[in-house]
Enzyme design. Structure first.
Site, mmCIF file in Angstrom:
data_model
loop_
_atom_site.group_PDB
_atom_site.id
_atom_site.type_symbol
_atom_site.label_atom_id
_atom_site.label_comp_id
_atom_site.label_asym_id
_atom_site.label_seq_id
_atom_site.Cartn_x
_atom_site.Cartn_y
_atom_site.Cartn_z
ATOM 1 N N ARG A 289 -1.081 1.846 16.599
ATOM 2 C CA ARG A 289 -1.514 2.954 15.741
ATOM 3 C C ARG A 289 -1.455 4.335 16.399
ATOM 4 N NH1 ARG A 289 0.162 -0.158 12.267
ATOM 5 N NH2 ARG A 289 -1.244 -1.080 10.719
ATOM 6 N N SER B 233 -2.347 -9.330 3.215
ATOM 7 C CA SER B 233 -2.192 -8.068 3.923
ATOM 8 C C SER B 233 -1.690 -8.397 5.323
ATOM 9 C CB SER B 233 -3.540 -7.331 4.001
ATOM 10 O OG SER B 233 -3.399 -6.135 4.744
ATOM 11 N N ASP C 244 0.817 -1.213 0.000
ATOM 12 C CA ASP C 244 0.000 0.000 0.000
ATOM 13 C C ASP C 244 0.851 1.263 0.000
ATOM 14 O OD1 ASP C 244 -2.406 -1.411 0.027
ATOM 15 O OD2 ASP C 244 -2.443 -1.530 2.200
ATOM 16 N N ASP D 255 -7.951 0.895 10.859
ATOM 17 C CA ASP D 255 -6.746 1.697 11.060
ATOM 18 C C ASP D 255 -6.914 3.146 10.616
ATOM 19 O OD1 ASP D 255 -5.215 -0.184 12.318
ATOM 20 O OD2 ASP D 255 -4.276 -0.934 10.499
#
Length: 409
Positions: A99, A180, A18, A128
């Site tokens: 995060r 992923s 990504d 996220d």
């Protein structure tokens, strides 16, 4: 339409598919703007190899590699261990916990680079995006956030891969291994491909990286002992070491014994269900050891109340609300409960199982003299009669009232 008013963007860069694709895409769509890559080292280890060169080759003008491992462990993982928080009673919050820390560092880099433009590679379907953006808003209200997955024409990871090929973006993956993933010192997650169908059994022999499946674990058990002080792990097998080192060692020990593999269908914040495989060998061991120690050190009322708040804390972390008054208040309560959670826990690890092998603490509330089935001089069993009479008084009164009403008919 290319935007020309944006000159510099700070990108949360992992080196994965990504964010690797996002660098050339930003330069194409924002008039060849400057892209600053910010890498958060939260324990990805081999995934960081060559990441600086990769970012530069992909079009970044500068890269920050922030070593956040100790801060991640001490300020985020340790509180989660003390809380015993599991989202939906299973997920150990591996991605969720990292995060807010990454987002805070993004803001710090943005301020250093004199820009308020921050970009992330989260999809419009995931959790996220919320976690990043809520923390960014809390730390930098004036920030402008760019989320390419919500605006670009790329519709799938397959199309991303093709875009990367066309733009000569260096990748370590192929279309066939394009899961992923998210890795840090606490866990490794796998999503996508065959895992998107819950009826498919995971290909553990192919996807596991932190350990082996239980059937491939040793035929003999492994014994370990973990010591805690006020809820914080302080030693492993009698050797004092940092929590970071304890986690690394337990990841290795647990991985070899098939510990901490979770195949989970969870309810995402955005409303959909998603399926993933999580590897959390060291974390699974620490959670269970801590729970066992609390079982002898916490009184009933505190333990039961803490269970409720632990679930609330898990929801706060999962939903990206780290920078809130409620989260800080929950952390303060949790910290207070840990005052006497000090002692040692022995465990037997065997083929995916964590088996208690002994708990000891100077603060233990367990009294063998009181609990014994043998003769004792500490507990008068006759006292139970009066206790039950009072405890059940309201039930007795209600039953008598119902009997009178029934008799009156």
């Amino acid at each position: 339409m290319k935007e020309k008013n944006i000159k510099k963007i700070v990108l949360a860069y992992s080196g994965g598919l990504d964010t690797s694709v996002i660098i050339p895409w930003l330069k194409e769509n924002y008039d060849n703007c400057e892209v600053i890559a910010m890498v958060a080292d939260v324990g990805q280890e081999s995934e960081l190899e060559g990441i600086k060169e990769k970012a530069i080759k992909s079009g970044a003008s500068k890269i920050y590699i922030e070593d956040l491992k100790e801060e991640f462990v001490e300020e985020y993982i340790v509180p989660a261990i003390k809380a015993g928080s599991k989202y939906e009673n299973k997920y150990l919050l591996g991605t969720s916990l990292a995060r807010p820390l990454i987002a805070k560092k993004l803001v710090e880099v943005a301020k250093k680079e004199n820009t308020n433009i921050i970009c992330h590679g989260c999809t419009g379907k995931g959790n996220d995006q919320v976690r990043f953006e809520l923390t960014i808003k809390a730390c930098m209200p004036e920030a402008k956030i760019i989320a390419p997955w919500r605006t670009w024409d790329i519709k799938s990871r397959e199309e991303e891969y093709e875009y990367a090929q066309k733009h000569n973006v260096p990748l370590k993956i192929t279309k066939e291994t394009n899961y992923s993933k998210d890795k840090n010192i606490w866990h490794l997650s796998h999503e996508g491909l065959d895992l998107e169908n819950p009826s498919n059994e995971p290909k553990y022999d192919e996807i596991l990286e932190m350990g082996v499946s239980p059937e491939n674990a040793p035929d003999l058990p492994t014994y370990i002992e973990i010591s805690f002080e006020k809820g914080k792990p302080i030693s492993l097998n009698g050797k004092k070491m940092s929590v970071t080192k304890i986690i690394k060692n337990l990841n290795e020990i647990g991985g070899k014994n098939g510990i901490g593999i979770l195949d989970l269908v969870e309810n995402r914040l955005v409303g959909m269900k998603s399926r993933g495989v999580y590897e959390t060998p060291g974390g699974t061991i620490l959670y269970q050891a801590h729970e066992l120690l609390e079982s002898v050190c916490l009184d009933k009322d505190t333990m039961h109340y803490k269970l409720n708040l632990s679930n609330q804390f898990a929801d706060q972390v999962y939903n990206g609300k780290w920078e809130t008054l409620l989260t800080k208040s929950l952390l303060a309560f949790i910290e207070t409960t840990q005052e006497n959670v000090t002692g040692q826990v022995k465990l037997k690890l065997y083929k995916g199982n964590i088996i208690p092998a002994g708990i000891s603490s100077k603060y233990s509330l367990y009294s063998e003299e009181i609990a014994t089935f043998g003769e004792d001089n500490s507990y008068n069993q006759k006292d139970a009669e009066g206790f039950i009479n009072l405890y059940g008084l309201q039930m007795k009164v209600e039953a008598e009232m119902k009997a009178k009403l029934k008799g009156g008919k």
